[in-house]
Structures are given as structure tokens and as C-alpha cells.
Design an enzyme around this catalytic site. Structure first.
Site, mmCIF file in Angstrom:
data_model
loop_
_atom_site.group_PDB
_atom_site.id
_atom_site.type_symbol
_atom_site.label_atom_id
_atom_site.label_comp_id
_atom_site.label_asym_id
_atom_site.label_seq_id
_atom_site.Cartn_x
_atom_site.Cartn_y
_atom_site.Cartn_z
ATOM 1 C CE LYS A 1 -4.300 1.141 2.315
ATOM 2 N NZ LYS A 1 -5.305 1.061 3.752
HETATM 3 C C1 E4P Z 1 -8.282 1.845 3.578
HETATM 4 O O1 E4P Z 1 -7.566 1.137 3.157
HETATM 5 C C2 E4P Z 1 -8.001 2.753 4.900
HETATM 6 O O2 E4P Z 1 -7.559 1.753 5.639
HETATM 7 C C3 E4P Z 1 -9.444 2.963 5.541
HETATM 8 O O3 E4P Z 1 -10.280 2.777 4.796
HETATM 9 C C4 E4P Z 1 -9.523 4.408 6.219
HETATM 10 O O4 E4P Z 1 -10.633 4.647 6.968
HETATM 11 P P1 E4P Z 1 -11.121 5.693 7.739
HETATM 12 O O5 E4P Z 1 -11.220 6.919 6.875
HETATM 13 O O6 E4P Z 1 -12.209 5.488 8.592
HETATM 14 O O7 E4P Z 1 -9.772 5.873 8.723
#
Ligand code: E4P
Length: 217
Positions: free
Chosen positions: A83
């Protein structure tokens, strides 16, 4: 539509996995912090449990260091998805790592132009953050729709991974638009089962059944 679970909590992943609800997992530095686990150890454990893509995020901000971290994360298991943040350096790292055959999830996407760049850099997944756009009074679903149209216009194979999902309605709207994947916290996925008429109907059936005086077993 594929369901990824947005957590690094093994027990929560296992519960949904047993029900066939987990096609993959996403984590991020905040979720690793919340889990209290070592990133390499917990990622390995998740990869052993879930055969689908498991996103583990780099924390370097400069391309060469991102590439080195991405290679180390990818060594954990063949289903690790590296990622990377949607920065210019993140795109450089995306191009290199995807060129090596590694799965890449480009995260922190807040515009369709960013998504276009990620697709051209060879991203396997693009993660537009719905909830965080809603938080600042923009419409996260508009972004999912725009990316769907643009990717379909040109046949990009990058999968739209709708992220920062905060409610069952976000899942429903993403499915309507045709996002390839959603990633959501376990509590959001579990909340999709709820309907007041189901509860009401079940209560009525139980009350009537009690009056029959019968047993099935
Ligand atoms: C996605 O890969 C992220 O880890 C996640 O969806 C972020 O979500 P949040 O905005 O609720 O922290």
C-alpha cells in the site's frame, strides 16, 4: 463485489472469514497502532488466514525507501499487497513495484485525477476515501462514480477499492455504482444484516410459535 475487511484484529477477521465474507484485508499505520501488534508479524498471520490480497502500508515518503519497504513487506507472503500513498513518490514506487509483479494498492485518493495517475502507474487497486471526503462536506460517492466512468472510458484494469467506508449505505452506494471492492470495518459489514422489519417479523413468529406448544427437536 469483493469485500475486504479494514482491520488488523485477527479475531474480527477470522469471524467474518468463517462466514465467507472476507475476500481480502486492508491495514494502515493507524490500524497497526490500534492492534498493538508488530506489522510484520500481524501481516504474516493475516496472510495465513486469508488467501486474498492483504494490504500492508509503507511508511517511507521517498520513492527509493518506499520501494525497499514494499519489497520487504511483499516478502512476507505472496498475497501481500503493497500500500502506497498517492504522492508523486508513491506513484514512482507503484510503477517499479507493479513492474516487478507485486500487487499495489494506491491509497489516500481524494480526486479522480489522482486515480487516473495511479492507473497509469500500474496500480492493482485504487483506494478513494469516501468517509473522509464526507467529513469535509464533499460527496465521497461522486468520486467513486467519476473514477468508475473514467476507468471504463479507457479500459483501465485498476480495481476501484472504495475505502473509508463508515456505513452500510456507503457499501450499498458503492455496489450500485460498480466499485470492484469495498473495504470496511467489521462492525459496518455486520451492520448490513440489520433491518427493523426482520426483528419485528421474527418476534411475531417466535410469539406465535410459543403458542403452538410444539418443539422441532
Ligand atoms: C483503507 O485502506 C483505509 O485503511 C481506511 O478505509 C481508512 O478509513 P478511515 O477514513 O475510516 O480511517
Amino acid at each position: 463485489m469483493k469485500f475486504f475487511v479494514d482491520t488488523a484484529e485477527i479475531d474480527e477477521i477470522a469471524e467474518l472469514h468463517d462466514l465467507g465474507m472476507v475476500d481480502g484485508v486492508t491495514t494502515n499505520p493507524s490500524l497497526i497502532l490500534k492492534s498493538g501488534r508488530d506489522i510484520l508479524e500481524v501481516t504474516k498471520e493475516i496472510c495465513e488466514l486469508v488467501p486474498g490480497p492483504v494490504s500492508a502500508e509503507v511508511v517511507a515518503t521517498e520513492a527509493d525507501a518506499m520501494i525497499a519497504e514494499g519489497r520487504k513487506l511483499a516478502e512476507i507472503a505472496s498475497n501481500v499487497t503493497v500500500k502506497l500513498p498517492l504522492t508523486w513518490d508513491g506513484l514512482k514506487a507503484c510503477k517499479v513495484l507493479s513492474g516487478e509483479g507485486k500487487m499495489v494498492n494506491v491509497t489516500l485518493c481524494f480526486s479522480a485525477n489522482q486515480a487516473l495517475l495511479a492507473a497509469k502507474a500500474g496500480a492493482t487497486f485504487i483506494s478513494p476515501f469516501i468517509g473522509r471526503l464526507d467529513d469535509i462536506n464533499l460527496d465521497g460517492m461522486d468520486l467513486i462514480q467519476d473514477i468508475r466512468v473514467i476507468y471504463d472510458n479507457y479500459g483501465f484494469e485498476t480495481q476501484i477499492l472504495a475505502a473509508s467506508i463508515r456505513s452500510a449505505n456507503h457499501v450499498l452506494d458503492s455496489a450500485r455504482i460498480g466499485a470492484d471492492v469495498i473495504t470496511a470495518p467489521p462492525k459496518v459489514i455486520k451492520s448490513m444484516v440489520n433491518h427493523p422489519l426482520t426483528d419485528k417479523g421474527l418476534a411475531q413468529f417466535m410469539a406465535d410459535w410459543a403458542k403452538t406448544g410444539q418443539d422441532i427437536l
